[in-house]
Design a protein around this motif. Structure first.
Motif, mmCIF file in Angstrom:
data_model
loop_
_atom_site.group_PDB
_atom_site.id
_atom_site.type_symbol
_atom_site.label_atom_id
_atom_site.label_comp_id
_atom_site.label_asym_id
_atom_site.label_seq_id
_atom_site.Cartn_x
_atom_site.Cartn_y
_atom_site.Cartn_z
ATOM 1 N N SER A 124 -45.317 -15.081 -37.918
ATOM 2 C CA SER A 124 -45.132 -13.728 -38.426
ATOM 3 C C SER A 124 -46.391 -12.868 -38.297
ATOM 4 C CB SER A 124 -44.701 -13.760 -39.898
ATOM 5 O OG SER A 124 -45.654 -14.453 -40.683
ATOM 6 N N CYS A 125 -47.562 -13.462 -38.448
ATOM 7 C CA CYS A 125 -48.795 -12.675 -38.416
ATOM 8 C C CYS A 125 -49.137 -12.239 -37.002
ATOM 9 C CB CYS A 125 -49.953 -13.488 -39.001
ATOM 10 S SG CYS A 125 -51.510 -12.569 -39.073
ATOM 11 N N GLN A 126 -49.015 -13.141 -36.044
ATOM 12 C CA GLN A 126 -49.438 -12.857 -34.677
ATOM 13 C C GLN A 126 -48.313 -12.203 -33.876
ATOM 14 O OE1 GLN A 126 -50.944 -16.307 -32.656
ATOM 15 N NE2 GLN A 126 -51.583 -15.173 -30.844
ATOM 16 N N PHE A 127 -48.662 -11.172 -33.127
ATOM 17 C CA PHE A 127 -47.694 -10.454 -32.297
ATOM 18 C C PHE A 127 -47.911 -10.774 -30.823
ATOM 19 C CE2 PHE A 127 -46.466 -6.672 -29.818
ATOM 20 C CZ PHE A 127 -45.117 -6.606 -30.147
ATOM 21 N N ILE A 128 -49.147 -10.628 -30.326
ATOM 22 C CA ILE A 128 -49.485 -10.969 -28.948
ATOM 23 C C ILE A 128 -49.765 -12.466 -28.899
ATOM 24 C CG2 ILE A 128 -51.037 -10.538 -27.008
ATOM 25 C CD1 ILE A 128 -49.402 -8.119 -27.762
ATOM 26 N N LYS A 129 -48.941 -13.223 -28.213
ATOM 27 C CA LYS A 129 -48.990 -14.678 -28.293
ATOM 28 C C LYS A 129 -50.030 -15.295 -27.350
ATOM 29 C CE LYS A 129 -45.777 -14.827 -31.412
ATOM 30 N NZ LYS A 129 -46.092 -15.191 -32.800
ATOM 31 N N LEU A 130 -51.284 -15.041 -27.675
ATOM 32 C CA LEU A 130 -52.369 -15.741 -27.002
ATOM 33 C C LEU A 130 -52.867 -16.860 -27.912
ATOM 34 C CD1 LEU A 130 -54.571 -12.855 -25.524
ATOM 35 C CD2 LEU A 130 -52.948 -14.312 -24.317
#
Length: 257
Positions: A124-130
């Motif tokens: 939920s926190c991360q949007f750009i999945k790096l």
């Protein structure tokens, strides 16, 4: 590139006159100020509420990778657009505003390095999945470019506070209250300068010693740059507040206008 404001707009008439071009000019200043003040809070509390990001990121720019990604990019682009369309009363003010707008777009387009992002792997926190293992797909020079553009943007903020906002929009605004406003502008400018110096100094120290003496120092000093930037623009756009129908605006500004 926007042209310097026409004298009928740049030089403020009686604030009680319904000159809607001038009112829009002041409103644009206020909107720029509001965006600057609101950005750190919208990013931090938005990420916490919608993404359960319970810790602050290492920098405001790291919210590019968070659930509030679109807010970070969107606000910077709107701010850049406002700065570019803003019409100054001199060519110098105009060029500075244009450059600041271009730098704001650049900060939005070229992200900071992913390393240090808090909440990596979270759903939920991360949007750009790096991840820290594959973040090298973004070239290192992008992060350096981001850092440089952000520094130039803050330098433009300092110029507005210490140079451009010190000048009169109209001779009718001269007086002891103008001197008070100039003191506020100077405080804002020096606060931004101090924040830039602290970021540079701590970064240099960390690189030389291999230590991380303050994990979130960039976040806090970026915030202490954005707040005085926003306050200075909001104050500059408050010309009509003493004549506002809103009693809160009249009371807030009475010491300065």
């Amino acid at each position: 590139m926007n042209k310097p404001a026409d004298k009928s707009i740049a030089n403020s008439p009686n604030p009680q006159q319904p000159n809607y071009e001038v009112m829009s000019y002041y409103l644009l200043r206020q909107l720029i100020g509001i965006l600057g003040i609101a950005l750190p809070f919208i990013l931090t509390f938005g990420a916490k509420y919608f993404g359960h990001c319970n810790e602050a990121q290492p920098s405001i720019s790291h919210y590019y990778y968070s659930i509030t990604h679109i807010v970070f990019v969107g606000v910077l682009c709107v701010l850049g657009g406002f700065l570019i369309t803003y019409r100054g009363k001199t060519k110098f003010e105009n060029y500075t505003s244009n450059l600041a707008g271009a730098f704001a777009f650049g900060v939005a387009i070229f992200p900071t390095n992913f390393n240090g992002f808090v909440g990596e792997g979270g759903t939920s926190c991360q949007f750009i999945k790096l991840t820290t293992s594959n973040n090298d797909i973004v070239p290192a020079y992008i992060g350096r470019l981001h850092f440089g553009l952000a520094a130039l943007l803050f330098i433009c903020f300092v110029i507005f506070c210490l140079k451009i906002f010190q000048e009169l929009d109209d001779i009718s605004q001269a007086g002891y209250k103008k001197q008070r406003r100039n003191r506020v502008y100077k405080i804002c400018g020096y606060a931004i300068m101090a924040s830039i110096v602290c970021i540079a100094g701590i970064t240099f120290y960390n690189d030389k010693t291999g230590k991380d003496i303050w994990p979130n120092y960039i976040y806090w000093f970026e915030t202490t740059s954005l707040l005085p930037f926003g306050i200075s623009w909001l104050l500059k756009g408050s010309v009509n507040w003493p004549h506002s129908t809103n009693s809160i605006k009249r009371k807030v500004i009475q010491y300065l206008r």
